[in-house]
Design a protein around this motif. Structure first.
Motif, mmCIF file in Angstrom:
data_model
loop_
_atom_site.group_PDB
_atom_site.id
_atom_site.type_symbol
_atom_site.label_atom_id
_atom_site.label_comp_id
_atom_site.label_asym_id
_atom_site.label_seq_id
_atom_site.Cartn_x
_atom_site.Cartn_y
_atom_site.Cartn_z
ATOM 1 N N PHE A 227 -39.335 -88.091 -6.443
ATOM 2 C CA PHE A 227 -39.715 -87.742 -5.001
ATOM 3 C C PHE A 227 -40.197 -89.108 -4.450
ATOM 4 C CE2 PHE A 227 -40.487 -83.292 -6.457
ATOM 5 C CZ PHE A 227 -39.326 -82.801 -5.788
ATOM 6 N N THR A 228 -41.018 -90.025 -4.947
ATOM 7 C CA THR A 228 -41.622 -91.006 -4.293
ATOM 8 C C THR A 228 -40.606 -92.019 -3.877
ATOM 9 O OG1 THR A 228 -43.505 -91.004 -5.826
ATOM 10 C CG2 THR A 228 -43.141 -93.121 -4.808
ATOM 11 N N LEU B 55 -37.198 -91.227 -3.317
ATOM 12 C CA LEU B 55 -36.343 -90.691 -2.070
ATOM 13 C C LEU B 55 -37.209 -90.695 -0.922
ATOM 14 C CD1 LEU B 55 -35.019 -87.296 -3.604
ATOM 15 C CD2 LEU B 55 -33.761 -89.314 -3.108
ATOM 16 N N SER B 56 -38.475 -90.405 -1.019
ATOM 17 C CA SER B 56 -39.324 -90.536 0.280
ATOM 18 C C SER B 56 -39.309 -91.983 0.768
ATOM 19 C CB SER B 56 -40.569 -90.107 -0.152
ATOM 20 O OG SER B 56 -41.546 -90.363 0.970
ATOM 21 N N VAL C 106 -40.590 -86.461 -12.470
ATOM 22 C CA VAL C 106 -40.160 -85.717 -11.167
ATOM 23 C C VAL C 106 -40.575 -86.556 -9.989
ATOM 24 C CG1 VAL C 106 -40.294 -83.719 -10.098
ATOM 25 C CG2 VAL C 106 -39.828 -83.809 -12.616
ATOM 26 N N VAL C 107 -42.061 -86.841 -10.044
ATOM 27 C CA VAL C 107 -42.944 -87.050 -8.921
ATOM 28 C C VAL C 107 -42.273 -88.625 -8.425
ATOM 29 C CG1 VAL C 107 -44.916 -87.513 -7.775
ATOM 30 C CG2 VAL C 107 -44.435 -85.530 -9.175
ATOM 31 N N HIS C 108 -41.931 -89.255 -9.327
ATOM 32 C CA HIS C 108 -41.266 -90.489 -9.021
ATOM 33 C C HIS C 108 -40.123 -90.574 -8.426
ATOM 34 C CE1 HIS C 108 -38.960 -94.236 -10.637
ATOM 35 N NE2 HIS C 108 -40.074 -94.986 -10.301
#
Lengths: 173, 173
Positions: B144-145, B147-148, B140-142
Motif C-alpha cells: 500500500f505504501t 502504491l500510494s 501488505v502495508v508495504h
C-alpha cells in the motif's frame, strides 16, 4: 508537467479499472472500514467518484464552455453518495463508475475540439476565475487523491498488526 | 483488523495487477518524473517492488521459519533497484514483479501450513524480535505504501496545472 489532453485522458480512462482491480472481490472488512468517525470507507470513496461523474465534472465543463453567459459552477454536494449509494453493492458502484466515466470522456472529447477551448473560463464559488485546463487537471488530480485515500484507508486497517514496523510506514501515520 | 492469512493474500495477489493497470502504456512523463532530487519515479518504485520480492520478503520469512538458529534478518538494500533495473523497461519490471510475486505467494503458502507458524519470531536489525504475523502484515502495508507513493508522484506532476485548486488537493502537498 503541463496539461496535455492525451496524457490527461490516459489517467481519466483508467481510473475505474484501477478501482476495480484494487477492490473487486475483497473481503468486506477491507471495503467498509474507515479511518474513524466522519471519515470515508473505500466503499464511500467509490460512491463519491460516481456522484462526481453525475453532478460535478460535466456540469462544470458545460458552465465553462456553454452558451449561457452565467459561468458560475453549479453546486456540488461532495457528500451526495451517502444518499446516492443506498442499496448499491460495491460491484454496482464500480460498474456505474465505469459506465459514467466512459460516457463523460466521450462528452469531453466532443467539447474539446481544439486547444483554444482549454483557455475558456468559469467562476468557481470560492476562488473565482479558473480555466477549463485547470479544471481538467484537477479532475486528474482528484482521481489520484481518492485512489490514494482508498489505499491509505486500507493500509491503516493493518497498522496495529505490523507491530514495531508501524513507525516506519508513512502511509499509516 | 487483525492479521488474517486469506485477507492478506487478497491484497498481495493483486498488487502487481494494480501496478499494471495503473501504469501500463502511460506516456513516459508519467513514469519517469519524480518528486525532486533523491526521490523515486513510478519506474523506480516498480523496481523497488521487484528487488523486495527477490531479496527481502522470502529471505526474512525463511530467517523466521527456517531450521537455522540464527534468526537475524539478512540485509536488504532498498535502493537495489538502481542496479537491478538497468536495461529493463517498465513493462519488463511489471512482468518480473507479477512472476516473482506469484512464486513467492506459493512459497509462503507452503511455509504457513497452520496458524501457529505465524507466532514464530525473527530478529529485525533495528527493533529486535518480530513475529511472522507482523512481517506479513508489513508486507501488505508495504504494498500500500508504494502504491500510494506511485499515485502521489504522478499527482504532483499536475500540481501547477490545477492552478488555485492545488491548495485544496492534499495529495499534491
Amino acid at each position: 508537467m503541463k496539461f496535455d489532453m492525451n496524457k490527461a485522458l490516459q489517467i481519466l480512462e483508467r481510473t475505474p479499472q484501477v478501482v476495480e482491480v484494487l477492490l473487486k472481490d475483497l473481503d468486506e472488512e477491507w471495503i467498509i472500514n474507515n479511518e474513524g468517525a466522519d471519515t470515508w470507507s473505500p466503499y464511500n470513496v467509490v460512491g463519491h467518484f460516481v456522484i462526481a461523474e453525475k453532478t460535478n465534472w460535466i456540469p462544470r465543463i458545460k458552465a465553462i464552455t456553454g452558451d449561457n453567459s452565467n459561468k458560475k459552477f453549479p453546486p456540488f454536494d461532495r457528500f451526495g453518495m451517502f444518499e446516492d449509494s443506498k442499496g448499491k453493492s460495491l460491484g454496482d458502484l464500480i460498474e456505474e463508475f465505469k459506465r459514467l466515466r466512459m460516457q463523460n470522456i466521450l462528452e469531453l472529447q466532443n467539447i474539446v475540439t481544439n486547444e483554444s477551448v482549454l483557455d475558456q473560463t468559469g467562476i468557481h464559488p470560492e476562488f473565482g476565475e479558473v480555466t477549463l485546463r485547470q479544471l481538467l487537471s484537477t479532475w486528474v488530480v482528484h482521481d489520484f487523491t481518492h485512489l490514494s485515500q482508498i489505499i491509505r484507508v486500507m493500509a491503516k486497517q493493518y497498522k496495529e498488526a505490523t507491530g514495531p514496523w508501524a513507525a516506519y510506514l508513512s502511509v499509516v501515520q
